[in-house]
Design a protein around this motif. Sequence first.
Motif, PDB file in Angstrom:
ATOM      1  N   LEU A   1       0.100  27.622  59.993  1.00  0.00           N
ATOM      2  CA  LEU A   1      -0.316  28.959  59.583  1.00  0.00           C
ATOM      3  C   LEU A   1       0.449  30.044  60.334  1.00  0.00           C
ATOM      4  CD1 LEU A   1      -4.193  28.547  59.187  1.00  0.00           C
ATOM      5  CD2 LEU A   1      -2.411  28.417  57.431  1.00  0.00           C
ATOM      6  N   GLU A   2       0.748  29.798  61.609  1.00  0.00           N
ATOM      7  CA  GLU A   2       1.542  30.762  62.375  1.00  0.00           C
ATOM      8  C   GLU A   2       2.930  30.919  61.756  1.00  0.00           C
ATOM      9  OE1 GLU A   2       0.994  32.810  64.768  1.00  0.00           O
ATOM     10  OE2 GLU A   2      -1.018  32.212  65.413  1.00  0.00           O
ATOM     11  N   TYR A   3       3.516  29.794  61.358  1.00  0.00           N
ATOM     12  CA  TYR A   3       4.842  29.832  60.745  1.00  0.00           C
ATOM     13  C   TYR A   3       4.807  30.614  59.433  1.00  0.00           C
ATOM     14  CZ  TYR A   3       9.089  28.224  58.388  1.00  0.00           C
ATOM     15  OH  TYR A   3      10.281  28.176  57.704  1.00  0.00           O
ATOM     16  N   MET A   4       3.802  30.360  58.620  1.00  0.00           N
ATOM     17  CA  MET A   4       3.702  31.055  57.338  1.00  0.00           C
ATOM     18  C   MET A   4       3.452  32.548  57.532  1.00  0.00           C
ATOM     19  SD  MET A   4       1.285  30.205  54.054  1.00  0.00           S
ATOM     20  CE  MET A   4       1.167  31.353  52.683  1.00  0.00           C
ATOM     21  N   GLU A   5       2.570  32.899  58.458  1.00  0.00           N
ATOM     22  CA  GLU A   5       2.272  34.311  58.720  1.00  0.00           C
ATOM     23  C   GLU A   5       3.526  35.041  59.203  1.00  0.00           C
ATOM     24  OE1 GLU A   5      -0.694  37.545  59.100  1.00  0.00           O
ATOM     25  OE2 GLU A   5      -0.503  35.681  57.956  1.00  0.00           O
ATOM     26  N   ASN A   6       4.299  34.407  60.090  1.00  0.00           N
ATOM     27  CA  ASN A   6       5.533  35.014  60.593  1.00  0.00           C
ATOM     28  C   ASN A   6       6.583  35.138  59.492  1.00  0.00           C
ATOM     29  OD1 ASN A   6       4.469  35.262  63.173  1.00  0.00           O
ATOM     30  ND2 ASN A   6       5.272  33.284  63.859  1.00  0.00           N
ATOM     31  N   TYR A   7       6.640  34.139  58.611  1.00  0.00           N
ATOM     32  CA  TYR A   7       7.567  34.178  57.476  1.00  0.00           C
ATOM     33  C   TYR A   7       7.245  35.375  56.582  1.00  0.00           C
ATOM     34  CZ  TYR A   7       9.849  32.671  53.116  1.00  0.00           C
ATOM     35  OH  TYR A   7      10.613  32.605  51.957  1.00  0.00           O
ATOM     36  N   LEU A   8       5.969  35.568  56.263  1.00  0.00           N
ATOM     37  CA  LEU A   8       5.551  36.691  55.420  1.00  0.00           C
ATOM     38  C   LEU A   8       5.813  38.029  56.102  1.00  0.00           C
ATOM     39  CD1 LEU A   8       2.198  35.243  54.018  1.00  0.00           C
ATOM     40  CD2 LEU A   8       4.323  35.584  52.747  1.00  0.00           C
ATOM     41  N   ALA A   9       5.629  38.065  57.408  1.00  0.00           N
ATOM     42  CA  ALA A   9       5.907  39.296  58.155  1.00  0.00           C
ATOM     43  C   ALA A   9       7.389  39.640  58.090  1.00  0.00           C
ATOM     44  CB  ALA A   9       5.468  39.137  59.609  1.00  0.00           C
ATOM     45  N   ALA A  10       8.237  38.623  58.201  1.00  0.00           N
ATOM     46  CA  ALA A  10       9.689  38.839  58.130  1.00  0.00           C
ATOM     47  C   ALA A  10      10.083  39.320  56.743  1.00  0.00           C
ATOM     48  CB  ALA A  10      10.420  37.552  58.478  1.00  0.00           C
ATOM     49  N   MET A  11       9.441  38.782  55.705  1.00  0.00           N
ATOM     50  CA  MET A  11       9.740  39.229  54.344  1.00  0.00           C
ATOM     51  C   MET A  11       9.323  40.685  54.150  1.00  0.00           C
ATOM     52  SD  MET A  11      11.187  36.729  52.720  1.00  0.00           S
ATOM     53  CE  MET A  11      10.932  36.873  50.951  1.00  0.00           C
ATOM     54  N   GLU A  12       8.207  41.068  54.744  1.00  0.00           N
ATOM     55  CA  GLU A  12       7.745  42.470  54.669  1.00  0.00           C
ATOM     56  C   GLU A  12       8.732  43.424  55.330  1.00  0.00           C
ATOM     57  OE1 GLU A  12       3.892  42.919  56.305  1.00  0.00           O
ATOM     58  OE2 GLU A  12       2.879  41.820  54.700  1.00  0.00           O
ATOM     59  N   SER A  13       9.237  43.017  56.482  1.00  0.00           N
ATOM     60  CA  SER A  13      10.165  43.884  57.206  1.00  0.00           C
ATOM     61  C   SER A  13      11.461  44.088  56.425  1.00  0.00           C
ATOM     62  CB  SER A  13      10.465  43.302  58.595  1.00  0.00           C
ATOM     63  OG  SER A  13      11.141  42.063  58.497  1.00  0.00           O
ATOM     64  N   LYS A  14      11.892  43.037  55.740  1.00  0.00           N
ATOM     65  CA  LYS A  14      13.121  43.159  54.931  1.00  0.00           C
ATOM     66  C   LYS A  14      12.875  44.056  53.730  1.00  0.00           C
ATOM     67  CE  LYS A  14      15.290  38.790  56.249  1.00  0.00           C
ATOM     68  NZ  LYS A  14      15.831  37.492  55.797  1.00  0.00           N
ATOM     69  N   GLU A  15      11.647  43.998  53.160  1.00  0.00           N
ATOM     70  CA  GLU A  15      11.321  44.861  52.022  1.00  0.00           C
ATOM     71  C   GLU A  15      11.289  46.326  52.450  1.00  0.00           C
ATOM     72  OE1 GLU A  15       7.699  43.570  50.284  1.00  0.00           O
ATOM     73  OE2 GLU A  15       8.475  41.611  49.662  1.00  0.00           O
ATOM     74  N   SER A  16      10.760  46.576  53.673  1.00  0.00           N
ATOM     75  CA  SER A  16      10.674  47.959  54.145  1.00  0.00           C
ATOM     76  C   SER A  16      12.058  48.534  54.417  1.00  0.00           C
ATOM     77  CB  SER A  16       9.805  48.039  55.400  1.00  0.00           C
ATOM     78  OG  SER A  16      10.391  47.288  56.457  1.00  0.00           O
ATOM     79  N   VAL A  17      12.970  47.685  54.900  1.00  0.00           N
ATOM     80  CA  VAL A  17      14.345  48.111  55.127  1.00  0.00           C
ATOM     81  C   VAL A  17      15.029  48.417  53.812  1.00  0.00           C
ATOM     82  CG1 VAL A  17      16.611  47.377  55.947  1.00  0.00           C
ATOM     83  CG2 VAL A  17      14.598  46.905  57.320  1.00  0.00           C
ATOM     84  N   ALA A  18      14.775  47.531  52.796  1.00  0.00           N
ATOM     85  CA  ALA A  18      15.376  47.719  51.480  1.00  0.00           C
ATOM     86  C   ALA A  18      14.847  48.999  50.843  1.00  0.00           C
ATOM     87  CB  ALA A  18      15.053  46.522  50.589  1.00  0.00           C
TER      88      ALA A  18
END
Length: 285
Positions: A268-285
């Motif tokens: 679950l930690e891995y999945m939560e961190n993965y989703l957080a990383a995807m969010e950060s890339k969306e905010s940059v985009a």
Amino acid sequence: MKSSIINYSRIYAGILDQESLYSLLDLTADGLKETLAKPEYAVQPYQKIEGKVNKGIEATVERVTGFGTKMGSAFEALCTELARVPTQKEFNEYCLELAEEFWRKNPPEGIQWDDTVSTAVANRNYRCYISQIVELHCVLLLRELFPEWKIVGSDVLDTLMGVDIVVETETKRLYLHVMKNSKYSFLSFRKKQKRGGMRDQAGKFKRYVRDFTGDKTLMYEGRQESCSETTEFVNGLPLFKEEWLKDQLSLYDAFPQFGEALEGSKKLEYMENYLAAMESKESVA
């Protein structure tokens, strides 16, 4: 330390989406069975494809890992649109439109959309519908059998972890895979662990590394003529038998090698961190 899947905010957001669907449908396990017993819900027959060339096209359809992001949530979207469980025919028609749109934009192996492709996709849609119905009934039944447990699922858990249902008992967390008892399904399951991921806002695919350690399967029969302790059929649609499902989950809960501890979940930690990383890339985009 986090002790429940609902403590992971990004994962929980996907679960809440699924919960809103359950609330909309407002079904019990028996209520779903009553719906499926109606004449319009009778299972659709598999359409056999003949000829070497056409079978090659069918094989190409089966190799396509997905028909776009909308297809992954097609069952939920159609349930929401209709405010009820769709029939297999309705689901196929809805998915055929999505598949054709996806296919025409970039034809796999250069094969153009035609009647053979449509038939092969329809057969695939029929299988998908059955798996969705089995999973829905399974969740409803498990919640009635074990009201003290937390039993959840979501499109994101399926897309990333490759897991259909997550169960939290008093002592552990179980990751469940619902699948048909067949050689094809078993081979697909073995390949499933090597797949997983999502595309970011820029369209770049980010791989997700799946881990099925400690996971368990729930396997249903696909043929009515099969004499099975696991499966009953309603209008040709397979559903898990109540006593068998209760025994299986009680067994999974009792044996320490199945599932994981409630606290400190690496998955679950891995999945939560993965989703957080995807969010950060969306905010940059």
